[in-house]
Design a protein around this motif. Structure first.
Motif, mmCIF file in Angstrom:
data_model
loop_
_atom_site.group_PDB
_atom_site.id
_atom_site.type_symbol
_atom_site.label_atom_id
_atom_site.label_comp_id
_atom_site.label_asym_id
_atom_site.label_seq_id
_atom_site.Cartn_x
_atom_site.Cartn_y
_atom_site.Cartn_z
ATOM 1 N N SER A 22 -7.105 -13.943 38.867
ATOM 2 C CA SER A 22 -6.828 -14.256 40.264
ATOM 3 C C SER A 22 -7.096 -13.046 41.146
ATOM 4 C CB SER A 22 -5.363 -14.691 40.415
ATOM 5 O OG SER A 22 -4.989 -14.738 41.769
ATOM 6 N N LYS A 23 -7.626 -13.297 42.342
ATOM 7 C CA LYS A 23 -7.893 -12.208 43.279
ATOM 8 C C LYS A 23 -6.627 -11.441 43.623
ATOM 9 C CE LYS A 23 -11.979 -14.224 45.500
ATOM 10 N NZ LYS A 23 -12.565 -14.689 46.792
ATOM 11 N N ASP A 24 -5.511 -12.134 43.606
ATOM 12 C CA ASP A 24 -4.236 -11.488 43.950
ATOM 13 C C ASP A 24 -3.850 -10.411 42.941
ATOM 14 O OD1 ASP A 24 -4.086 -13.190 46.080
ATOM 15 O OD2 ASP A 24 -2.778 -14.639 45.082
ATOM 16 N N ALA A 25 -4.412 -10.500 41.722
ATOM 17 C CA ALA A 25 -4.058 -9.551 40.668
ATOM 18 C C ALA A 25 -5.047 -8.391 40.581
ATOM 19 C CB ALA A 25 -3.995 -10.276 39.323
ATOM 20 N N LEU A 26 -5.982 -8.318 41.527
ATOM 21 C CA LEU A 26 -7.064 -7.344 41.439
ATOM 22 C C LEU A 26 -7.018 -6.330 42.574
ATOM 23 C CD1 LEU A 26 -10.014 -9.790 40.700
ATOM 24 C CD2 LEU A 26 -8.929 -8.249 39.056
ATOM 25 N N PRO A 27 -7.520 -5.122 42.336
ATOM 26 C CA PRO A 27 -7.743 -4.184 43.435
ATOM 27 C C PRO A 27 -8.763 -4.766 44.415
ATOM 28 C CG PRO A 27 -7.903 -3.070 41.303
ATOM 29 C CD PRO A 27 -7.859 -4.540 41.019
ATOM 30 N N ALA A 28 -8.698 -4.346 45.642
ATOM 31 C CA ALA A 28 -9.561 -4.901 46.687
ATOM 32 C C ALA A 28 -11.042 -4.609 46.453
ATOM 33 C CB ALA A 28 -9.136 -4.355 48.042
ATOM 34 N N ASN A 29 -11.356 -3.589 45.652
ATOM 35 C CA ASN A 29 -12.761 -3.220 45.455
ATOM 36 C C ASN A 29 -13.407 -3.898 44.245
ATOM 37 O OD1 ASN A 29 -11.160 -1.666 43.708
ATOM 38 N ND2 ASN A 29 -12.648 0.001 43.646
ATOM 39 N N ILE A 30 -12.726 -4.878 43.638
ATOM 40 C CA ILE A 30 -13.305 -5.644 42.527
ATOM 41 C C ILE A 30 -13.606 -7.065 43.011
ATOM 42 C CG2 ILE A 30 -12.934 -6.661 40.252
ATOM 43 C CD1 ILE A 30 -11.304 -4.318 39.456
ATOM 44 N N ALA A 31 -14.811 -7.551 42.713
ATOM 45 C CA ALA A 31 -15.183 -8.925 43.040
ATOM 46 C C ALA A 31 -15.904 -9.539 41.842
ATOM 47 C CB ALA A 31 -16.092 -8.950 44.269
ATOM 48 N N PHE A 32 -15.732 -10.852 41.668
ATOM 49 C CA PHE A 32 -16.369 -11.552 40.553
ATOM 50 C C PHE A 32 -17.335 -12.602 41.071
ATOM 51 C CE2 PHE A 32 -12.486 -9.904 38.628
ATOM 52 C CZ PHE A 32 -12.988 -9.357 37.463
ATOM 53 N N HIS A 33 -18.430 -12.807 40.308
ATOM 54 C CA HIS A 33 -19.497 -13.705 40.739
ATOM 55 C C HIS A 33 -19.959 -14.556 39.556
ATOM 56 C CE1 HIS A 33 -19.793 -10.999 44.244
ATOM 57 N NE2 HIS A 33 -19.713 -10.024 43.352
ATOM 58 N N HIS A 34 -20.167 -15.832 39.794
ATOM 59 C CA HIS A 34 -20.661 -16.765 38.783
ATOM 60 C C HIS A 34 -22.178 -16.631 38.710
ATOM 61 C CE1 HIS A 34 -20.793 -21.219 37.285
ATOM 62 N NE2 HIS A 34 -20.897 -20.348 36.310
ATOM 63 N N GLN A 35 -22.694 -16.141 37.576
ATOM 64 C CA GLN A 35 -24.127 -15.878 37.475
ATOM 65 C C GLN A 35 -24.588 -15.913 36.022
ATOM 66 O OE1 GLN A 35 -26.602 -15.244 39.842
ATOM 67 N NE2 GLN A 35 -28.031 -15.222 38.131
ATOM 68 N N ASN A 36 -25.658 -16.654 35.762
ATOM 69 C CA ASN A 36 -26.290 -16.677 34.448
ATOM 70 C C ASN A 36 -27.206 -15.462 34.330
ATOM 71 O OD1 ASN A 36 -27.823 -17.174 32.129
ATOM 72 N ND2 ASN A 36 -27.927 -19.375 32.493
ATOM 73 N N LEU A 37 -26.974 -14.634 33.315
ATOM 74 C CA LEU A 37 -27.769 -13.421 33.111
ATOM 75 C C LEU A 37 -29.253 -13.722 32.973
ATOM 76 C CD1 LEU A 37 -28.114 -10.392 32.392
ATOM 77 C CD2 LEU A 37 -27.514 -10.979 30.040
ATOM 78 N N LEU A 38 -29.595 -14.889 32.424
ATOM 79 C CA LEU A 38 -30.996 -15.206 32.147
ATOM 80 C C LEU A 38 -31.716 -15.833 33.336
ATOM 81 C CD1 LEU A 38 -30.657 -16.597 28.507
ATOM 82 C CD2 LEU A 38 -31.174 -14.278 29.268
ATOM 83 N N LEU A 39 -30.991 -16.060 34.431
ATOM 84 C CA LEU A 39 -31.606 -16.592 35.638
ATOM 85 C C LEU A 39 -31.732 -15.482 36.681
ATOM 86 C CD1 LEU A 39 -29.771 -20.042 35.972
ATOM 87 C CD2 LEU A 39 -32.034 -19.574 34.982
#
Length: 254
Positions: free
Chosen positions: A66-83
């Motif tokens: 959850s974003k609430d459990a993260l430092p403000a400078n961390i973001a996550f992105h849904h992405q296929n490595l092979l695309l």
């Protein structure tokens, strides 16, 4: 089971988050490919200034915290490595970190082309061995688990050889390429490594069973019975799984 167990065990043996050759500064942009729960990024956030931007990418967002459990400078992105990655991410990072992809990808899918430094940390999963078996004893259940694991990886086409990763870096035009090999033989991490290997065996066998590519196993119950038998060998004989972790680093010229 998250990626925290192998990640922390690897960390204790390797001794660093960034290979020493990687130059660090206060405004770094760092990408973690195959981030899982983002455990590496969260550890990194504790070690770097909060002016650094840390982005995690993964094929699945199921394990993203959850974003609430993260430092403000961390973001996550849904992405296929092979695309293809969106243009906004291309050539924008000081460091691209890749971990635990040797089982997910085959060797012909490894060609890297990031900007800045690429740090790839992965394991020689196929070469895992059992150590510490008392003289005159045989850890037959643990060995059967390993044998099935290797056979199943081959059946699924995951015949990767981590030892060629350094040469792939060089062929891809990366410079200042370095390789470090660390054996996961630290007594303090053996229990975590054992657990990570056993759960890895369970997951790969379960995946193969669901794809009807596992002749030796006819039910999920059999997989769970094998898991308990492997754990029994490790406990009763005080033996342990051991494999090498490879850290390969290279830099793309601007």
């Amino acid at each position: 089971m998250t990626d925290q167990v192998p990640s922390r065990a690897w960390q204790a043996n390797i001794g660093y988050l960034f290979h020493p050759v990687i130059e660090q500064h206060d405004n770094m942009r760092i990408a973690d490919v195959g981030t899982g729960t983002g455990i590496w990024l969260r550890d990194l956030a504790d070690a770097l200034p909060n002016t650094c931007q840390l982005d995690g990418f993964d094929l699945s967002n199921i394990m993203f915290p959850s974003k609430d459990a993260l430092p403000a400078n961390i973001a996550f992105h849904h992405q296929n490595l092979l695309l293809p990655f969106p243009d906004e991410y291309i050539g924008k990072y000081d460091v691209v970190n890749v971990r635990v992809m040797v089982v997910a990808l085959s060797s012909n899918e490894w060609e890297p082309a990031p900007g800045g430094y690429l740090q790839w940390i992965d394991c020689a999963a196929h070469d895992c061995v059992i150590k510490g078996v008392p003289e005159g004893k045989q850890a037959s259940n643990a060995q059967r688990g390993l044998d099935l694991f290797r056979k199943t990886l081959n059946t699924l086409g995951k015949t990767s050889n981590i030892a060629i990763l350094h040469s792939i870096f060089q062929k891809s035009g990366l410079v200042s390429c370095e390789e470090e090999i660390c054996s996961l033989d630290n007594p303090e991490t053996r229990e975590n490594v054992n657990l990570a290997v056993v759960v890895g065996i369970q997951h790969i066998l379960t995946a193969a069973f669901k794809l009807h590519k596992l002749d030796e196993i006819q039910s999920i119950d059999q997989i769970m019975e094998l898991k308990e038998a492997v754990l029994g060998d490790l406990h009763d004989m005080s033996c342990y799984f051991c494999y090498d972790v490879y850290v390969v680093v290279g830099r793309k010229l601007d």
